[in-house]
Design an enzyme around this catalytic site. Sequence first.
Site, PDB file in Angstrom:
ATOM      1  N   CYS A 173       0.698  -1.067  -0.147  1.00  0.00           N
ATOM      2  CA  CYS A 173       0.048  -0.046  -0.025  1.00  0.00           C
ATOM      3  C   CYS A 173       0.816   1.202  -0.078  1.00  0.00           C
ATOM      4  CB  CYS A 173      -0.925  -0.009   1.034  1.00  0.00           C
ATOM      5  SG  CYS A 173      -0.759  -0.910   2.680  1.00  0.00           S
TER       6      CYS A 173
ATOM      7  N   ARG B 218       6.591 -11.111   5.368  1.00  0.00           N
ATOM      8  CA  ARG B 218       6.364 -10.691   6.570  1.00  0.00           C
ATOM      9  C   ARG B 218       6.962 -11.867   7.388  1.00  0.00           C
ATOM     10  NH1 ARG B 218      -0.180  -9.860   5.988  1.00  0.00           N
ATOM     11  NH2 ARG B 218       0.147  -8.099   4.285  1.00  0.00           N
TER      12      ARG B 218
ATOM     13  N   GLN C 200       0.556 -11.206  -3.289  1.00  0.00           N
ATOM     14  CA  GLN C 200      -0.768 -10.820  -3.382  1.00  0.00           C
ATOM     15  C   GLN C 200      -1.377 -10.442  -4.756  1.00  0.00           C
ATOM     16  OE1 GLN C 200      -0.256  -7.707  -0.468  1.00  0.00           O
ATOM     17  NE2 GLN C 200      -1.541  -9.042   1.242  1.00  0.00           N
TER      18      GLN C 200
ATOM     19  N   ASP D  97      -2.650  -7.854  -5.395  1.00  0.00           N
ATOM     20  CA  ASP D  97      -3.346  -6.767  -4.875  1.00  0.00           C
ATOM     21  C   ASP D  97      -3.586  -5.750  -5.483  1.00  0.00           C
ATOM     22  OD1 ASP D  97      -3.501  -5.307  -2.353  1.00  0.00           O
ATOM     23  OD2 ASP D  97      -1.348  -4.916  -1.861  1.00  0.00           O
TER      24      ASP D  97
ATOM     25  N   HIS E 283      -5.133  -1.321  -5.201  1.00  0.00           N
ATOM     26  CA  HIS E 283      -5.787  -0.002  -4.143  1.00  0.00           C
ATOM     27  C   HIS E 283      -6.462   0.781  -5.164  1.00  0.00           C
ATOM     28  CE1 HIS E 283      -2.256  -1.716  -2.004  1.00  0.00           C
ATOM     29  NE2 HIS E 283      -3.234  -1.567  -0.798  1.00  0.00           N
TER      30      HIS E 283
ATOM     31  N   LYS F  33     -12.426  -4.345   7.706  1.00  0.00           N
ATOM     32  CA  LYS F  33     -12.240  -5.085   6.547  1.00  0.00           C
ATOM     33  C   LYS F  33     -13.400  -5.974   6.157  1.00  0.00           C
ATOM     34  CE  LYS F  33      -8.867  -7.925   8.396  1.00  0.00           C
ATOM     35  NZ  LYS F  33      -7.795  -8.834   8.276  1.00  0.00           N
TER      36      LYS F  33
ATOM     37  N   HIS G  71      -8.204  -1.129  -0.119  1.00  0.00           N
ATOM     38  CA  HIS G  71      -7.169  -2.038  -0.271  1.00  0.00           C
ATOM     39  C   HIS G  71      -8.016  -3.356  -0.469  1.00  0.00           C
ATOM     40  CE1 HIS G  71      -4.071  -0.123   2.651  1.00  0.00           C
ATOM     41  NE2 HIS G  71      -5.227   0.397   2.940  1.00  0.00           N
TER      42      HIS G  71
END
Length: 669
Positions: free
Chosen positions: A359, A388, A406, A408, A410, A494, A540
């Site tokens: 992000c 992570r 991911q 991912d 945004h 979320k 996100h």
Amino acid sequence: MFKIRLPDDSVREVAPGATPADIAAAIGPGLAKAALAARVDGEVRDIMRPFDGDADLALITAKDEADALELVRHDYAHVMAEAVQSLFPGTQITFGPATDDGFYYDFAAPESRGPFTEDDLPAIEEEMRRIIKADKPLVREEWTRNRLIQWFRDKGETFKAEWAEELPEGEALTVYHSGAPGADGSWLDLCRGPHLASTGKLDPAAFKLTRVSGAYWRGDQANAQLSRIYGTGWLNKKQLKAHLLRLEEAAKRDHRKLGQEMDLFHLQAEAHGSVFWHPNGYMIWRELEAYMRRRMDSAGYREIKTPQVMDVRQWEQSGHWGKYAENMFAVPDIVPDGEDKAPAVAKDADWMAIKPMNCPAHVLVFKQGITSYRDLPIRLGEMGCCHRNEPHGALHGLMRVRQFTQDDAHIFCTEAQVVEEVRAFCELAERVYKDFGFTYSIKLALRPEKRFGSDADWDKAEDELRNAVVEAGMATEEYGWEELPGEGAFYAPKLEWHLTDAIGRTWQVGTIQSDRVLPERLDASYIGEDGEKHRPIMLHRAIYGSYERFIGILIENHAGRMPVWLAPVQAVVATIVSDADTYAEKVAERLKNLGLRVDTDLRNEKINYKVREHSLAKVPYLLVVGKREADEGTVAVRRLGADKHQRVITLEEIEVELTGEAKAPDLRR
RNA sequence: GCUGCCGUAGCUCAGUGGUAGAGCACACCCUUGGUAAGGGUGAGGCCGAGAGUUCGAUCCUCUCCGGCAGCACCA
């Protein structure tokens, strides 16, 4: 006299002191024997507990499976606790509830002996059977709080005493005796109940102690660690056997086992928690990635790629360093001298951190140049590889790793656009999960205790997510809609998508989060209609969640038998005799030219051997060719998972069939 | 990270205080066989790493690393 109404609307009158068991006995000896407990005015109660007035009564028998299982499992837990205390004096009891398939009980084992191990289980099982066969009555009594505290203190039960001290003052508390109170060998636990009438109502052959583990007192890492014993418990032996069989079936689908057998990936200590993808496994990944790119492209996303490592100052500004540092990998910005294995790091070295999330970098892309409200929403996607530093005990095959990618993205938008963007995402997610044949549930995870941002912002953000799901028509039971207090991320609430796999397990994969914090911290803005700067809202979102986990779920869901479009090898052309080699190669060549993933197996092995091997490798299509097929221009098709029946079809026919099945779901017509 | 268990050939696993075995896989030979394992021969191991006890350790003890099951944490 009390009036007791039965489910058939008949009413019986009983004297005060009468119990549901009396009514069962009055109806018939069969029912008296079968009745396990009673539902009195909707509440499940002991069958021996007297009525306190007029009531609606329904007797619970084994036929009321959910209620009966819950009761039985709870009783197994107590019998286990009694057994453990009888075998291991000095053990303290704490809590032992029923679970989805059994029960557990948490003990504080005597310090001198240490936690229980699996070697202790057979003896405990034996003792449990003895208690069950002794058919001890389970007797309910109401005690005052002080009496309870005194009792547990006298027994040296510090955990139970601590718990009792926190119970409300005036209320009567219930204890259950196993065996007549005061009698030899009688045992007692503080428990809300209800319980069966006696231990003999349990089937001594319908439970099994399965494992031991640690568990924290009251679920808090800061507290003492207790010794937990798990068991599975059922109404009868047949159910137990069926359950054990289901466990075996699940073990066969384990993606770690299949991943090795099918040569998809491996893990090793030197990079533990990070996946080494082999060609077969990475082919699945590539198909998934290509599919997701098409879906996101057509949903108005634009793909970007951002740095893996950024200066720690950037992570400080985004807030990650403050809230998330313990899960981040940091690297000193130094040049090793090549002499020391691990070079010393100067105190004032500059530090970089490997991204745990994409992000902040996406905000930095958004911030380049000046954005007009006319440009919004802007949807930036990235197949973002994150690291992570997960707690070591959490790592699990592909499902929980330290490096993952991911799908991912945004979405930067105005407040007015949020609900529509979230709603559109709900539909995109639905399309994707349907393409994979999954059913799922949607949950809203609300603000956690540790968080950024004002309560007013959280109110808005939570409302927006909730409203979007309502507008998508998915805030319904059919979609397993549920709100989870305290489960949100530190920066945003979320929505979570939980997939249910082929054997009923659930996995959280997709998510969308509405975030006002990060745009603020990183000072992202757009120019509004009024010519002033405004903060965008940042959504996100991910659908697979991570490629690693999603592939793990797919493997387990299909038991390794991937749909043809995802199968690493879609067909193998296997020869019966070497005279067919040339023909086999021609067949394979033609299929490859159509973009199919095809291997040949020309080895000097019998067809039985080849069939077995490729079946175990989960290759969906086995095309067997011998002299006959070579002469006639056909193939003998053996479809994985279909019955033994084989079809002999022409080369043209198999081309059509295979290319059809090999198409990704979004490309089918 | 915490508790318990585990770590022997590529894989699945036996085994012993005196430096190791099976099946499968692999290599070579024989076999050309019609839908889930044809036969033979052979190669292959610093018994997770380090320290200790011992005349001697794969085996006993300790530390570390990794795996598994839970817990806690999470995509």
